[in-house]
Design an enzyme around this catalytic site. Structure first.
Site, PDB file in Angstrom:
ATOM      1  N   ALA A   1      50.348 -30.145  36.615  1.00  0.00           N
ATOM      2  CA  ALA A   1      50.664 -29.013  35.837  1.00  0.00           C
ATOM      3  C   ALA A   1      50.105 -27.928  36.570  1.00  0.00           C
ATOM      4  O   ALA A   1      48.980 -27.753  36.955  1.00  0.00           O
ATOM      5  CB  ALA A   1      49.776 -29.291  34.618  1.00  0.00           C
TER       6      ALA A   1
ATOM      7  N   GLY B   1      50.198 -21.685  37.951  1.00  0.00           N
ATOM      8  CA  GLY B   1      50.117 -20.307  38.929  1.00  0.00           C
ATOM      9  C   GLY B   1      48.724 -19.875  39.325  1.00  0.00           C
ATOM     10  O   GLY B   1      48.599 -18.904  40.242  1.00  0.00           O
ATOM     11  N   GLY B   2      47.926 -20.582  38.840  1.00  0.00           N
ATOM     12  CA  GLY B   2      46.222 -20.076  39.341  1.00  0.00           C
ATOM     13  C   GLY B   2      45.837 -20.793  40.305  1.00  0.00           C
ATOM     14  O   GLY B   2      46.431 -21.944  41.048  1.00  0.00           O
ATOM     15  N   VAL B   3      44.916 -20.506  40.975  1.00  0.00           N
ATOM     16  CA  VAL B   3      44.147 -21.119  42.255  1.00  0.00           C
ATOM     17  C   VAL B   3      43.845 -22.653  41.728  1.00  0.00           C
ATOM     18  O   VAL B   3      43.987 -23.372  42.708  1.00  0.00           O
ATOM     19  CB  VAL B   3      42.844 -20.551  42.765  1.00  0.00           C
ATOM     20  CG1 VAL B   3      41.789 -20.270  41.673  1.00  0.00           C
ATOM     21  CG2 VAL B   3      42.811 -20.846  43.983  1.00  0.00           C
TER      22      VAL B   3
ATOM     23  N   CYS C   1      46.525 -25.310  22.390  1.00  0.00           N
ATOM     24  CA  CYS C   1      47.255 -25.483  23.518  1.00  0.00           C
ATOM     25  C   CYS C   1      47.255 -26.935  24.324  1.00  0.00           C
ATOM     26  O   CYS C   1      48.441 -27.328  24.282  1.00  0.00           O
ATOM     27  CB  CYS C   1      47.184 -24.365  24.505  1.00  0.00           C
ATOM     28  SG  CYS C   1      48.364 -24.407  25.847  1.00  0.00           S
TER      29      CYS C   1
ATOM     30  N   GLY D   1      44.268 -28.591  36.780  1.00  0.00           N
ATOM     31  CA  GLY D   1      43.277 -28.190  37.331  1.00  0.00           C
ATOM     32  C   GLY D   1      41.857 -27.797  36.513  1.00  0.00           C
ATOM     33  O   GLY D   1      41.018 -26.997  36.751  1.00  0.00           O
TER      34      GLY D   1
ATOM     35  N   CYS E   1      44.926 -16.384  27.332  1.00  0.00           N
ATOM     36  CA  CYS E   1      46.049 -16.054  28.320  1.00  0.00           C
ATOM     37  C   CYS E   1      46.747 -15.299  27.738  1.00  0.00           C
ATOM     38  O   CYS E   1      47.414 -14.379  28.333  1.00  0.00           O
ATOM     39  CB  CYS E   1      46.524 -17.322  28.710  1.00  0.00           C
ATOM     40  SG  CYS E   1      47.664 -18.406  27.464  1.00  0.00           S
TER      41      CYS E   1
END
Length: 390
Positions: free
Chosen positions: A35, A38-40, A129, A153, A226
């Protein structure tokens, strides 16, 4: 051994990257779905998965363009986030797919967030979510793609417990632990999901991102919900539910005296002290409760916030519920405090948690997450509380 796996081994775990995913067969015979937000963090998970030798597929759920919804710039898992996830996938040489889930996310998370605030409750949309669009749909997609596991993550640990199956534990790095937001994970989901970052500190994760040459290695962590990046929850709610900005009375919870006017109950949560604008009081006052029907914000001294028990609904248990001692977190940043359970936990049952010592700022709409040491036992939504004063 690659640079990435060397860093993991050097972190004190002594593991190759494949071991982080607990694969059922040799890695080169397995498929991992990651999944990717787009984050680190999720990008590093993708890098570790690719380094393991398994076939890797990245999936990004396009969730919410809050710029279009609210008139303010930005998006949640859209726009720049999708571009970052795609760039990382290209860098790693893995497949990457984007699925539009904006309608489901808006209905199941954002709209419910607004409705909860309008009802005088304090919602936790990140849990909603995970319970809805993120985990449910991602699990279905990963299985349809024939993946051996789904990896995320999140900073939590999945620990095998023999015949009892895997259990969920808090992350090694307490400053990054996200177990509060994952208490509703089902046993079936835990069998399939992997959390390879749960044993790593964030500093090491950024090192791994830099070693892999990921363009988002220095990307800042999100600090707010978010879809509310500026922290203006009331602004989002009023945009979606204009009636949330209707003024009303600020009333003393003990005497019933009207102390002032407020600008809409969506601006207040239980335990709040700042922003009341009612000076001249003999002692500091806090929000004790919210009455959505009368639009009253009820305030009182801190002692009136003391709670002896809370009723939980829609509870979930992860594995067997052990006997005492148990602790509970009633807010994401709160410290776990000793509790006892009065009733069953799990299968959506209702139960009561009783605090060993009075607990303050327990707000309906939040979640209470139960722990046995570092293990996440389960939890539920706080539906109501019983104050010490009563």
């Amino acid at each position: 051994m690659t640079i990435a796996s060397t860093l993991v081994a050097g972190s004190g775990f002594g593991l190759e990257t494949a071991a982080l995913f607990d694969l059922p067969r040799p890695a080169d015979q397995c498929r991992i779905v990651v999944a990717m937000s787009g984050g680190v963090d999720s990008s590093v998970v993708a890098a570790l998965a690719a380094d393991s030798g398994a076939e890797v597929i990245g999936i990004t759920l396009q969730l919410y363009d809050y710029g279009a919804a609210t008139g303010r710039k930005g998006a949640c898992c859209a726009g720049d986030d999708i571009a970052d996830a795609r760039a990382v996938s290209d860098r790693l040489g893995i497949a990457h797919y984007v699925f539009d889930h904006e309608s489901a996310f808006r209905e199941d998370v954002v709209e419910q967030f607004a409705d909860e605030y309008l009802a005088g409750r304090t919602p936790v949309p990140c849990i909603r979510c995970n319970m809805g669009p993120k985990f449910t749909d991602l699990f279905r997609m990963a299985r349809e793609l024939g993946a051996d596991c789904l990896a995320t993550g999140h900073y939590v640990r999945r620990v095998e417990a023999g015949d009892a199956g895997p259990h969920l534990y808090r992350a090694v790095d307490p400053t990054r632990d996200q177990s509060y937001f994952l208490y509703a994970t089902t046993q079936e989901q835990l069998d399939y999901i992997r959390f390879p970052l749960g044993g790593l500190p964030k500093t090491k994760v950024r090192e791994l991102a830099e070693a892999a040459g990921l363009r988002n290695a220095a990307k800042p962590d999100s600090q707010d919900i978010c879809f509310v990046p500026d922290g203006n929850y009331a602004g989002i709610v009023k945009k979606l539910r204009p009636e949330g900005g209707v003024p009303g009375n600020i009333v003393h919870a003990a005497s019933g005296e009207i102390l002032g006017q407020h600008k809409g109950i969506v601006h207040y949560t239980v335990g709040q002290r700042k922003g009341l604008d009612i000076g001249g009081q003999p002692e500091p006052l806090y929000v004790i409760g919210l009455d959505a029907e009368t639009r009253e914000v009820r305030v009182g001294p801190k002692r009136m916030l003391a709670v002896e028990s809370a009723q939980l609904i829609e509870t979930n248990a992860i594995g067997a519920v052990p006997g005492e001692p148990l602790t509970a977190k009633v807010r994401s940043l709160a410290k776990p405090v000793p509790v006892t359970l009065d009733g069953p936990l799990g299968n959506d049952a209702s139960t009561t948690i009783r605090f060993t010592n009075p607990e303050f700022g327990v707000a309906p709409g939040q979640a209470a997450v139960i722990y046995a040491g570092e293990r996440v036992v389960g939890g539920g939504w706080i539906d109501s509380t019983v104050s010490v004063a009563s």
